[in-house]
Design an enzyme around this catalytic site. Structure first.
Site, short mmCIF file in Angstrom:
data_model
loop_
_atom_site.label_atom_id
_atom_site.label_comp_id
_atom_site.label_asym_id
_atom_site.label_seq_id
_atom_site.Cartn_x
_atom_site.Cartn_y
_atom_site.Cartn_z
N ASN A 59 -57.74 -73.87 -69.75
CA ASN A 59 -57.77 -74.51 -68.43
C ASN A 59 -59.11 -74.26 -67.76
OD1 ASN A 59 -56.85 -71.80 -68.28
ND2 ASN A 59 -55.90 -72.12 -66.29
N GLU A 61 -60.66 -74.58 -63.95
CA GLU A 61 -60.35 -74.83 -62.53
C GLU A 61 -61.58 -75.29 -61.75
OE1 GLU A 61 -58.17 -71.41 -61.08
OE2 GLU A 61 -56.41 -72.01 -62.27
N ASN A 62 -61.32 -75.71 -60.51
CA ASN A 62 -62.39 -76.21 -59.65
C ASN A 62 -62.10 -75.78 -58.22
OD1 ASN A 62 -63.77 -78.52 -57.92
ND2 ASN A 62 -64.72 -78.49 -59.93
N ALA A 63 -63.17 -75.59 -57.43
CA ALA A 63 -63.03 -75.22 -56.02
C ALA A 63 -62.23 -76.28 -55.26
CB ALA A 63 -64.40 -75.04 -55.40
N TYR A 65 -59.22 -77.79 -55.73
CA TYR A 65 -58.14 -77.39 -56.64
C TYR A 65 -57.56 -78.52 -57.49
CZ TYR A 65 -57.95 -73.12 -53.71
OH TYR A 65 -58.25 -71.99 -53.02
N CYS A 70 -55.89 -78.86 -66.98
CA CYS A 70 -55.02 -77.97 -67.75
C CYS A 70 -55.57 -77.78 -69.17
CB CYS A 70 -53.63 -78.57 -67.89
SG CYS A 70 -52.71 -78.70 -66.36
N GLU A 72 -54.04 -78.02 -72.03
CA GLU A 72 -53.60 -79.04 -73.00
C GLU A 72 -54.49 -80.27 -72.90
OE1 GLU A 72 -51.92 -77.34 -70.73
OE2 GLU A 72 -49.76 -77.57 -70.98
N CYS A 104 -46.93 -78.81 -68.01
CA CYS A 104 -46.68 -79.62 -66.82
C CYS A 104 -46.47 -81.10 -67.20
CB CYS A 104 -47.81 -79.46 -65.81
SG CYS A 104 -49.24 -80.50 -66.11
N CYS A 107 -49.55 -83.13 -68.43
CA CYS A 107 -49.92 -82.83 -69.82
C CYS A 107 -48.95 -83.47 -70.80
CB CYS A 107 -50.01 -81.32 -70.04
SG CYS A 107 -51.47 -80.65 -69.23
#
Ligand SMILES: O=c1ccn([C@H]2C[C@H](O)[C@@H](CO)O2)c(=O)[nH]1
Ligand SMILES: [Zn+2]
Length: 143
Positions: A59, A61-63, A65, A70, A72, A104, A107
């Site tokens: 995964n 992530e980013n600031a 959100y 993900c 997958e 999720c 995905c």
């Protein structure tokens, strides 16, 4: 104690189960590359191609959100960028920092796009689940 895999192996033979457990171990390794500074929740995925190759991802992530990707989807996008196409994959294993995880909905749809016959392996409530995508995503969206 009951064997962890007896009730969830989905009729797979011992060799297949063993290959899928190796795939899950690779997903665990890939999760160590997770970029998850906001949630602290590491996820790794290992995609088994029908040609025997394994593609891994994590995964990211980013600031902002909602831009988080993900594990997958990061892995599938990586494989498609390498030239893989729908039907080229046998299975995907996903491992999270918490052994109570399941992929999720987003995905599930993306896995469906590239392999509606794929097997999906993950740890849910501490148990290794080996199931078909079809079971995780019945009545999937199709064009
Ligand atoms: O199927 C999923 C669900 C969540 N995550 C990641 C996204 C985010 O970085 C963290 C918490 O949601 O877990 C995945 O990698 N796969
Ligand atoms: Zn997801």
């Amino acid at each position: 104690m009951q064997d962890k895999n007896v009730s969830t192996s989905h009729g797979c033979d011992a060799d297949t189960i063993s290959r899928y457990h190796t795939l899950l171990a690779q997903a665990h390794k890939a999760k160590e590359n997770a970029y998850c500074r906001y949630s602290g929740f590491k996820v790794g995925a290992a995609l088994l191609a029908k040609n025997g190759s394994i593609i891994t991802g994590c995964n990211v992530e980013n600031a902002s959100y909602g831009l988080t990707i993900c594990a997958e989807r990061a892995t599938i996008v990586k494989a498609v960028s390498m030239g893989y196409r729908p039907g080229d994959f046998e299975a995907i294993a996903i491992a999270a920092s918490n052994p109570d995880f399941s992929p999720c909905g987003a995905c599930r749809e993306v896995i469906n796009e590239f392999g509606d016959d794929m097997m999906v392996i993950f740890e849910f409530k501490g148990e290794i689940i080996t199931t078909e995508l079809k079971e995780l995503l019945p009545f999937s969206f199709k064009l």
